[in-house]
Design a protein around this motif. Structure first.
Motif, PDB file in Angstrom:
ATOM      1  N   TYR A 216     -17.122  64.950 -15.302  1.00 52.18           N
ATOM      2  CA  TYR A 216     -18.308  64.399 -15.957  1.00 52.18           C
ATOM      3  C   TYR A 216     -17.984  63.713 -17.283  1.00 52.18           C
ATOM      4  CZ  TYR A 216     -20.542  67.375 -12.510  1.00 52.18           C
ATOM      5  OH  TYR A 216     -20.921  67.966 -11.327  1.00 52.18           O
ATOM      6  N   LYS A 217     -16.695  63.427 -17.525  1.00 50.91           N
ATOM      7  CA  LYS A 217     -16.278  62.710 -18.722  1.00 50.91           C
ATOM      8  C   LYS A 217     -15.195  61.707 -18.357  1.00 50.91           C
ATOM      9  CE  LYS A 217     -17.274  66.377 -22.077  1.00 50.91           C
ATOM     10  NZ  LYS A 217     -16.728  67.182 -23.199  1.00 50.91           N
ATOM     11  N   ASP A 218     -15.150  60.585 -19.078  1.00 46.69           N
ATOM     12  CA  ASP A 218     -14.071  59.630 -18.888  1.00 46.69           C
ATOM     13  C   ASP A 218     -12.747  60.299 -19.255  1.00 46.69           C
ATOM     14  OD1 ASP A 218     -16.028  57.850 -18.243  1.00 46.69           O
ATOM     15  OD2 ASP A 218     -15.879  56.674 -20.081  1.00 46.69           O
ATOM     16  N   ILE A 219     -11.691  59.915 -18.539  1.00 43.61           N
ATOM     17  CA  ILE A 219     -10.396  60.582 -18.702  1.00 43.61           C
ATOM     18  C   ILE A 219      -9.292  59.541 -18.860  1.00 43.61           C
ATOM     19  CG2 ILE A 219      -8.676  62.042 -17.539  1.00 43.61           C
ATOM     20  CD1 ILE A 219     -11.012  63.430 -16.117  1.00 43.61           C
ATOM     21  N   ASP A 220      -8.356  59.792 -19.775  1.00 45.71           N
ATOM     22  CA  ASP A 220      -7.140  58.988 -19.899  1.00 45.71           C
ATOM     23  C   ASP A 220      -6.060  59.630 -19.037  1.00 45.71           C
ATOM     24  OD1 ASP A 220      -8.173  57.113 -21.743  1.00 45.71           O
ATOM     25  OD2 ASP A 220      -7.881  58.537 -23.372  1.00 45.71           O
ATOM     26  N   VAL A 221      -5.454  58.813 -18.185  1.00 46.19           N
ATOM     27  CA  VAL A 221      -4.469  59.312 -17.229  1.00 46.19           C
ATOM     28  C   VAL A 221      -3.163  58.555 -17.421  1.00 46.19           C
ATOM     29  CG1 VAL A 221      -3.942  59.645 -14.792  1.00 46.19           C
ATOM     30  CG2 VAL A 221      -6.289  59.867 -15.578  1.00 46.19           C
ATOM     31  N   CYS A 222      -2.048  59.270 -17.358  1.00 47.46           N
ATOM     32  CA  CYS A 222      -0.744  58.650 -17.596  1.00 47.46           C
ATOM     33  C   CYS A 222       0.270  59.163 -16.576  1.00 47.46           C
ATOM     34  CB  CYS A 222      -0.268  58.977 -19.020  1.00 47.46           C
ATOM     35  SG  CYS A 222       1.323  58.237 -19.454  1.00 47.46           S
ATOM     36  N   VAL A 223       1.194  58.290 -16.151  1.00 47.55           N
ATOM     37  CA  VAL A 223       2.339  58.700 -15.359  1.00 47.55           C
ATOM     38  C   VAL A 223       3.478  59.039 -16.317  1.00 47.55           C
ATOM     39  CG1 VAL A 223       4.047  58.033 -13.630  1.00 47.55           C
ATOM     40  CG2 VAL A 223       1.691  57.253 -13.407  1.00 47.55           C
ATOM     41  N   ASP A 224       4.018  60.260 -16.227  1.00 50.42           N
ATOM     42  CA  ASP A 224       5.171  60.672 -17.015  1.00 50.42           C
ATOM     43  C   ASP A 224       6.417  60.621 -16.137  1.00 50.42           C
ATOM     44  OD1 ASP A 224       3.486  61.179 -19.143  1.00 50.42           O
ATOM     45  OD2 ASP A 224       3.298  63.306 -18.689  1.00 50.42           O
ATOM     46  N   VAL A 225       7.532  60.172 -16.713  1.00 47.34           N
ATOM     47  CA  VAL A 225       8.792  60.023 -15.982  1.00 47.34           C
ATOM     48  C   VAL A 225       9.859  60.877 -16.650  1.00 47.34           C
ATOM     49  CG1 VAL A 225      10.503  58.387 -15.120  1.00 47.34           C
ATOM     50  CG2 VAL A 225       8.144  57.655 -15.415  1.00 47.34           C
ATOM     51  N   SER A 226      10.711  61.510 -15.833  1.00 47.69           N
ATOM     52  CA  SER A 226      11.756  62.368 -16.381  1.00 47.69           C
ATOM     53  C   SER A 226      13.022  62.272 -15.536  1.00 47.69           C
ATOM     54  CB  SER A 226      11.289  63.824 -16.430  1.00 47.69           C
ATOM     55  OG  SER A 226      12.327  64.686 -16.857  1.00 47.69           O
ATOM     56  N   VAL A 233       8.920  60.962 -20.461  1.00 49.14           N
ATOM     57  CA  VAL A 233       8.618  59.688 -21.102  1.00 49.14           C
ATOM     58  C   VAL A 233       7.329  59.153 -20.498  1.00 49.14           C
ATOM     59  CG1 VAL A 233       9.380  57.311 -21.500  1.00 49.14           C
ATOM     60  CG2 VAL A 233      11.050  59.189 -21.503  1.00 49.14           C
ATOM     61  N   ARG A 234       6.414  58.698 -21.350  1.00 50.31           N
ATOM     62  CA  ARG A 234       5.145  58.163 -20.853  1.00 50.31           C
ATOM     63  C   ARG A 234       5.358  56.780 -20.266  1.00 50.31           C
ATOM     64  NH1 ARG A 234       0.206  59.410 -24.829  1.00 50.31           N
ATOM     65  NH2 ARG A 234      -0.869  59.314 -22.842  1.00 50.31           N
ATOM     66  N   ASP A 235       4.791  56.563 -19.090  1.00 51.25           N
ATOM     67  CA  ASP A 235       4.887  55.273 -18.409  1.00 51.25           C
ATOM     68  C   ASP A 235       3.516  54.602 -18.478  1.00 51.25           C
ATOM     69  OD1 ASP A 235       5.447  53.135 -16.740  1.00 51.25           O
ATOM     70  OD2 ASP A 235       6.448  54.321 -15.216  1.00 51.25           O
ATOM     71  N   ILE A 236       3.015  54.129 -17.381  1.00 47.16           N
ATOM     72  CA  ILE A 236       1.742  53.408 -17.349  1.00 47.16           C
ATOM     73  C   ILE A 236       0.580  54.370 -17.603  1.00 47.16           C
ATOM     74  CG2 ILE A 236       1.516  53.667 -14.846  1.00 47.16           C
ATOM     75  CD1 ILE A 236       0.255  50.848 -14.830  1.00 47.16           C
ATOM     76  N   GLU A 237      -0.450  53.872 -18.302  1.00 44.95           N
ATOM     77  CA  GLU A 237      -1.611  54.687 -18.651  1.00 44.95           C
ATOM     78  C   GLU A 237      -2.893  53.888 -18.430  1.00 44.95           C
ATOM     79  OE1 GLU A 237      -3.344  57.289 -22.446  1.00 44.95           O
ATOM     80  OE2 GLU A 237      -1.408  56.268 -22.562  1.00 44.95           O
ATOM     81  N   LYS A 238      -3.933  54.576 -17.941  1.00 36.93           N
ATOM     82  CA  LYS A 238      -5.224  53.936 -17.722  1.00 36.93           C
ATOM     83  C   LYS A 238      -6.341  54.909 -18.057  1.00 36.93           C
ATOM     84  CE  LYS A 238      -4.138  50.558 -14.076  1.00 36.93           C
ATOM     85  NZ  LYS A 238      -4.506  50.088 -12.716  1.00 36.93           N
ATOM     86  N   ARG A 239      -7.516  54.366 -18.342  1.00 35.52           N
ATOM     87  CA  ARG A 239      -8.716  55.188 -18.490  1.00 35.52           C
ATOM     88  C   ARG A 239      -9.486  55.159 -17.173  1.00 35.52           C
ATOM     89  NH1 ARG A 239     -12.343  55.880 -23.682  1.00 35.52           N
ATOM     90  NH2 ARG A 239     -10.470  57.111 -24.037  1.00 35.52           N
ATOM     91  N   VAL A 240      -9.851  56.326 -16.687  1.00 36.37           N
ATOM     92  CA  VAL A 240     -10.593  56.458 -15.435  1.00 36.37           C
ATOM     93  C   VAL A 240     -11.999  56.939 -15.778  1.00 36.37           C
ATOM     94  CG1 VAL A 240     -10.637  57.425 -13.116  1.00 36.37           C
ATOM     95  CG2 VAL A 240      -8.447  57.095 -14.283  1.00 36.37           C
ATOM     96  N   CYS A 241     -12.976  56.089 -15.557  1.00 40.20           N
ATOM     97  CA  CYS A 241     -14.361  56.427 -15.872  1.00 40.20           C
ATOM     98  C   CYS A 241     -14.933  57.386 -14.833  1.00 40.20           C
ATOM     99  CB  CYS A 241     -15.210  55.161 -15.960  1.00 40.20           C
ATOM    100  SG  CYS A 241     -14.685  54.030 -17.280  1.00 40.20           S
ATOM    101  N   ILE A 242     -16.067  57.967 -15.152  1.00 39.49           N
ATOM    102  CA  ILE A 242     -16.707  58.942 -14.268  1.00 39.49           C
ATOM    103  C   ILE A 242     -16.959  58.324 -12.892  1.00 39.49           C
ATOM    104  CG2 ILE A 242     -18.749  60.399 -13.943  1.00 39.49           C
ATOM    105  CD1 ILE A 242     -19.061  60.368 -17.007  1.00 39.49           C
ATOM    106  N   SER A 243     -16.542  59.042 -11.846  1.00 40.20           N
ATOM    107  CA  SER A 243     -16.732  58.657 -10.435  1.00 40.20           C
ATOM    108  C   SER A 243     -15.905  57.447 -10.027  1.00 40.20           C
ATOM    109  CB  SER A 243     -18.216  58.390 -10.120  1.00 40.20           C
ATOM    110  OG  SER A 243     -18.981  59.546 -10.349  1.00 40.20           O
TER     111      SER A 243
END
Length: 279
Positions: A216-226, A233-243
């Motif tokens: 029920y809240k917008d979320i920032d999502v990131c792919v981490d690589v190791s 290490v943080r790779d690509i990042e996006k904000r995923v809105c509700i639904s």
């Protein structure tokens, strides 16, 4: 890498102005004209793609012919159909569609080409997760938003809806065996910060994360690589809105991937990782 262009095989418009009829002309319409709602359908036959192709991008290209009610904010919504459409389709007899949608702001465009990224739709069709029944297009239906696009029956090639697909065709490997496509799915519940399972991608060729925000809240999502599973290490990042659903394609190569999530409070996402590995 392969490329293919598909023209819309069929198209159709329905409206509650004529709830027991449909409109099959050289244009399709979406939106609300102040009195009646218009929705449209498109179908692309992509069965000629190699059966084991992995789609890396799919762009739906529409030609905007008329914006009848210009405004500062206007969105076009695309949904995958669960059922076929055709001569039997009317406003009172509409095909079912999936709840997931792709939203594209089209208020900046008054005429000409509009590109919509429907990669997630095409990948699900190709994998067999969803049968390709076509696409539903609509605009906001609570304010004046009517627009018209070229249809499959357009006499001008430039205005016919097109689907541009880029794909990878796996090569034969290990005595004639093909590359295998794998899929892993998990639900992640977290407070403020969360981390998915760790994925061993040492044999991976290419892969994509499909992240759906089920909270029920917008979320920032990131792919981490190791490289070792300890230092990330943080790779690509996006904000995923509700639904909403977003696709994250890692840019960096490593031995391990994971998804990290951030929000203020409680969050929930569905993570689907589709990737190719050598058998």
């Amino acid at each position: 890498m392969g490329e293919a262009i598909f023209l819309a095989d069929k198209s159709l418009t329905i409206t509650n102005e004529k709830p027991e009829e449909n409109i099959n002309t050289d244009i399709i319409c979406c939106g609300f004209n102040g009195n009646f709602i218009y929705r449209s359908f498109l179908k692309f036959d992509i069965s000629s793609l190699p059966y084991n192709a992995f789609i890396t991008s799919a762009i739906l290209q529409l030609f905007l012919i008329e914006d009848y009610f210009k405004c500062l904010s206007k969105n076009l919504y695309a949904y995958m159909l669960q059922e076929d459409f055709g001569d039997f389709t009317t406003y009172n007899h509409q095909p079912k569609f999936y709840n997931d949608y792709i939203r594209t702001n089209i208020s900046y465009k008054k005429y000409g080409l509009i590109n919509i990224n429907i990669t997630s739709f095409a990948q699900r069709w190709m994998s067999g997760e969803v049968i390709n029944k076509g696409i539903l297009l609509r605009c906001e239906e609570n304010k004046k938003s009517l627009v018209a696009f070229g249809s499959s029956k357009s006499s001008q090639y430039s205005t016919i809806p097109k689907l541009y697909i880029n794909f990878i065709k796996p090569r034969v490997y290990d005595e004639g065996k093909f590359i295998e496509v794998k899929e892993e799915v998990m639900d992640l519940n977290f407070i403020n910060t969360g981390y998915s399972s760790v994925y061993d991608v040492s044999r991976m060729i290419i892969g994509s994360f499909f992240i759906k925000n089920t909270g029920y809240k917008d979320i920032d999502v990131c792919v981490d690589v190791s490289a070792d599973g300890l230092t990330w290490v943080r790779d690509i990042e996006k904000r995923v809105c509700i639904s909403q659903c977003e696709i994250l394609v890692p840019k960096y190569y490593g031995k391990y991937y994971r998804i990290s999530t951030y929000t203020n409070g409680e969050g929930r996402v569905n993570i689907k990782f589709i990737y190719q590995v050598y058998k």
